[in-house]
Scaffold this active site. Structure first.
Site, short mmCIF file in Angstrom:
data_model
loop_
_atom_site.label_atom_id
_atom_site.label_comp_id
_atom_site.label_asym_id
_atom_site.label_seq_id
_atom_site.Cartn_x
_atom_site.Cartn_y
_atom_site.Cartn_z
N CYS A 1 0.82 -1.22 0.00
CA CYS A 1 0.00 0.00 0.00
C CYS A 1 0.85 1.26 0.00
CB CYS A 1 -0.94 0.00 1.21
SG CYS A 1 -2.07 -1.41 1.25
N ASP B 1 3.34 3.92 -2.56
CA ASP B 1 2.98 4.88 -3.61
C ASP B 1 2.13 4.26 -4.70
OD1 ASP B 1 4.37 6.78 -2.27
OD2 ASP B 1 5.81 7.20 -3.84
N ILE B 2 2.55 3.12 -5.23
CA ILE B 2 1.81 2.49 -6.32
C ILE B 2 0.55 1.81 -5.79
CG2 ILE B 2 1.89 0.70 -8.08
CD1 ILE B 2 3.41 3.24 -8.77
N HIS C 1 8.26 -10.46 -5.21
CA HIS C 1 7.21 -10.89 -6.14
C HIS C 1 7.07 -12.41 -6.23
CE1 HIS C 1 6.83 -6.93 -8.68
NE2 HIS C 1 6.73 -6.74 -7.38
N LYS D 1 4.69 -4.19 -12.57
CA LYS D 1 5.96 -4.47 -13.24
C LYS D 1 7.13 -4.18 -12.30
CE LYS D 1 7.36 -0.22 -13.26
NZ LYS D 1 8.51 0.12 -12.43
#
Length: 665
Positions: A327, A329-330, A393, A411
């Site tokens: 949670c 910036d992106i 990831h 990404k």
């Protein structure tokens, strides 16, 4: 026009109705945004005491838009509007509109009415420059009052609230501190404002005042009775005052309005960060949150957002329910986009920094979940968005698939090609579960237009591509992102991040060029320069790539330290013409002198692109259609990035296909 209507207690609809007729001295405004006043509108929604609800109610009284007619201001002028209902069009007296200063977001100006209430309260209390102020109540009016008190010179603003649910709003207030009154060293403050609209709030406010202090009861109480500590008022010499904006004269309203718009113009006040954006057609969902979610502050209903396509979802079909992991910036941008998506909704979120997840849930819905295992175990999570550091990831992707969740990755696929290859292999064996990588440009209408023009031969056989990405990141970016919300130094660690500007940013241009041309890269030439602000080994700033696609040569250049950076610009030229993708779509042919190029289309925002991406992923899950970017597709983009790093290190061209096959550069 569309309008919000409350049809009964707890019931909200968006309906079509006739536009109100204009008359002499009235201004017609096409609204872009209207902001919910949570105290008043929640009281009407729930038919609380003193609300005076008379259903059907058409709520709202603060908005912003552009002048259509009837004003001395030119048509198209951006204006804030008082006494405007939640609807596409407002017709109000001339004195109820004010031009919005340049560079001020419409939603900041839209709270003009509540700002008048707060300023009236501060003046009624006799605020003096340099003295501390206490504000009891953490709702929208409380936040506005705190921030206006600070803008008017309060040395410190103490925030008092019954719970910590809304404490996340203090993050953007350097002069504000959360305070629990009644401690042994608590001497109180000379000015206290009670904006709770409750009887208990008044007692707390009196207790938070210094001896001889002033307490202002601000706004409209929603209780019929309150226990007032009269003895305490007398013994401590407290001056209790009432303030309601309804008692202002027109001259006083004009004067306080001047104060507010001066603060806006000086960029000394903002409220935009605590408002959740929702397209107007989702107003019923917003009002459900208003009734039940204690962490919710308010929402900006966007009337300029695209209307939902009719008939796209069967009445019995539900939106895809997303869990958000990460949670920062992106992640918070993803949550904002989910709030606007028609086929998707946010139901749960998690971040190792719990306060970030709490803030995200408070602004955009869903529930804060304490750990990843708990989020993946939820029955109301169908799909997971992974918006975490690159090196996390693989583990999260594997866990989500094992839990039976669809997965959409921010990404890149991973921090290095070897990890990305393992993840792509896992995606291939995931059976019915859908997986994808989020490259927002793939959902941009300008990208679709450009790719279609190239495929149709509009520019002839492509010959070359230029793509640039120039931005200016502050030094603090490497310690906490652009906003500083998530303190972490993972961006300074080559093993965790995979590199600097190339894998962080220019990777978008690599993916865009690959997808535009529909070809794969034969070889990569590259030069990089280290970052002057990151000060970490292996973290580059300036990047130049030359990509060879058979006969086509593409040059990609980017940097994160370009003052006044112009963002992304991409164009492809061929034998017959040129097509530009960003900043505006433009198709130019070889034509006789004087022929004009086609007009460009308005550019979508970054949130628009993400909203479309989440909707399209949801439709891919529901309808079995291909995702925008599969993991194998994202893997090929990552192979070009890795070839770029190898080429810069070796000083010669590198074939990304060799790397993709597991070979050496």
């Amino acid at each position: 026009m569309r309008a919000v209507v409350l049809t009964g207690p707890g019931q909200c609809e968006v309906i079509e109705r006739d536009e109100p007729p204009g008359g002499p001295g009235q201004v017609v405004v096409d609204l872009s945004v209207s902001v919910i006043s949570p105290g008043t509108e929640r009281a009407i929604l729930l038919d609380l005491p003193n609300a005076g609800a008379r259903y059907p109610e058409h709520p709202g009284y603060q908005a912003a838009g552009t002048v259509r007619s009837g004003s001395a201001l030119p048509p198209g002028t951006r204006v804030a509007v008082r006494r405007a209902r939640h609807a596409e069009v407002a017709v109000v007296p001339e004195r109820h509109v004010r031009p919005i200063p340049d560079r001020v977001p419409p939603a900041d100006a839209a709270v003009w009415q509540l700002a008048l209430t707060a300023l009236h309260g501060l003046e009624t209390g006799g605020q003096r420059p340099g003295e501390p102020v206490t504000v009891v109540g953490g709702g929208l009016l409380g936040v506005i009052t705190r921030r206006l008190a600070a803008a008017r010179g309060a040395s410190r603003v103490r925030a008092v609230a019954a719970t910590t649910a809304k404490a996340w709003t203090l993050r953007a207030e350097p002069t504000s501190v959360r305070h629990e009154p009644g401690g042994p060293d608590d001497d109180g403050t000379p000015l206290v404002l009670d904006v709770t609209d409750s009887g208990t709030g008044l007692a707390v406010a009196i207790g938070a005042a210094a001896p001889g202090g002033r307490v202002v009861l601000l706004g409209s109480p929603r209780t019929e009775r309150a226990d007032v500590p009269l003895q305490q008022l007398h013994d401590r010499g407290i001056d209790l005052r009432g303030a309601h904006v309804g008692g202002l004269t027109e001259a006083e309203e004009d004067r306080l309005s001047d104060v507010f718009f001066d603060l806006l113009e000086q960029r000394r006040f903002t409220i935009r960060d605590v408002l959740s954006d929702y397209p107007a057609h989702r107003a019923p969902q917003v009002y459900r949150r208003l009734a039940t979610d204690r962490a919710f502050i308010s929402a900006a209903l966007r009337w300029d957002a695209p209307r939902p396509a009719t008939g796209r979802r069967a009445a019995s079909a539900r939106p895809l329910r997303y869990g958000l992991i990460g949670c920062g910036d992106i992640g918070i941008e993803d949550a904002k986009a989910l709030a606007a998506a028609d086929e998707a909704e946010l139901t749960a979120c998690h971040d190792p920094f719990a306060e970030l997840a709490e803030e995200t849930a408070a602004r955009f819905g869903g529930q804060h979940t304490p750990d990843v295992v708990a989020l993946l175990a939820r029955d109301d999570v169908d799909a997971v968005i992974v918006a975490t550091p690159h090196d996390t990831h693989e583990q999260l992707f594997s866990a989500a698939l094992a839990a039976g969740k669809h997965v959409l990755l921010e990404k890149p696929v991973a921090q290095d090609l070897a990890t990305a290859r393992r993840m792509a292999e896992l995606a291939d064996s995931a059976g019915p579960l859908r997986t994808g990588v989020l490259f927002p440009t793939r959902t941009d209408p300008r990208f679709g237009q450009a790719r279609a023009a190239i495929a149709a031969g509009e520019i002839g056989e492509p010959l070359g591509v230029t793509a640039t990405y120039f931005t200016d990141k502050p030094a603090g970016y490497f310690q906490g992102g652009l906003s500083g919300r998530a303190p972490s130094n993972w961006r300074l660690d080559r093993d965790r991040a995979g590199g600097g500007f190339l894998i962080m940013n220019l990777i978008h241009q690599v993916d865009t060029v690959r997808a535009l041309l529909g070809r794969e890269v034969d070889r990569v030439y590259a030069e990089t320069a280290p970052s002057a602000t990151a000060d970490a080994e292996g973290i580059e700033d300036a990047v130049t790539l030359v990509l060879r696609f058979g006969p086509i040569v593409a040059t990609l250049i980017g940097s994160a330290s370009v003052v006044g950076g112009t963002g992304m610009r991409t164009s492809v030229w061929g034998e017959k013409g040129e097509v530009a993708l960003t900043p505006d779509f433009r198709l130019t042919h070889r034509a006789p002198l004087g022929a004009a190029p086609p007009a460009g289309r308005p550019a979508p925002t970054a949130i628009d692109l993400r909203t479309t991406a989440f909707t399209r992923f949801a439709l891919a899950v529901r309808d079995g259609t291909p995702v925008d970017v599969s993991l194998s597709d994202g893997l090929r983009t990552q192979a070009v990035v890795e070839a770029g790093y190898a080429a810069a290190w070796l000083g010669r061209a590198v074939d990304p296909a060799r790397l993709l096959a597991g070979g050496t550069p």
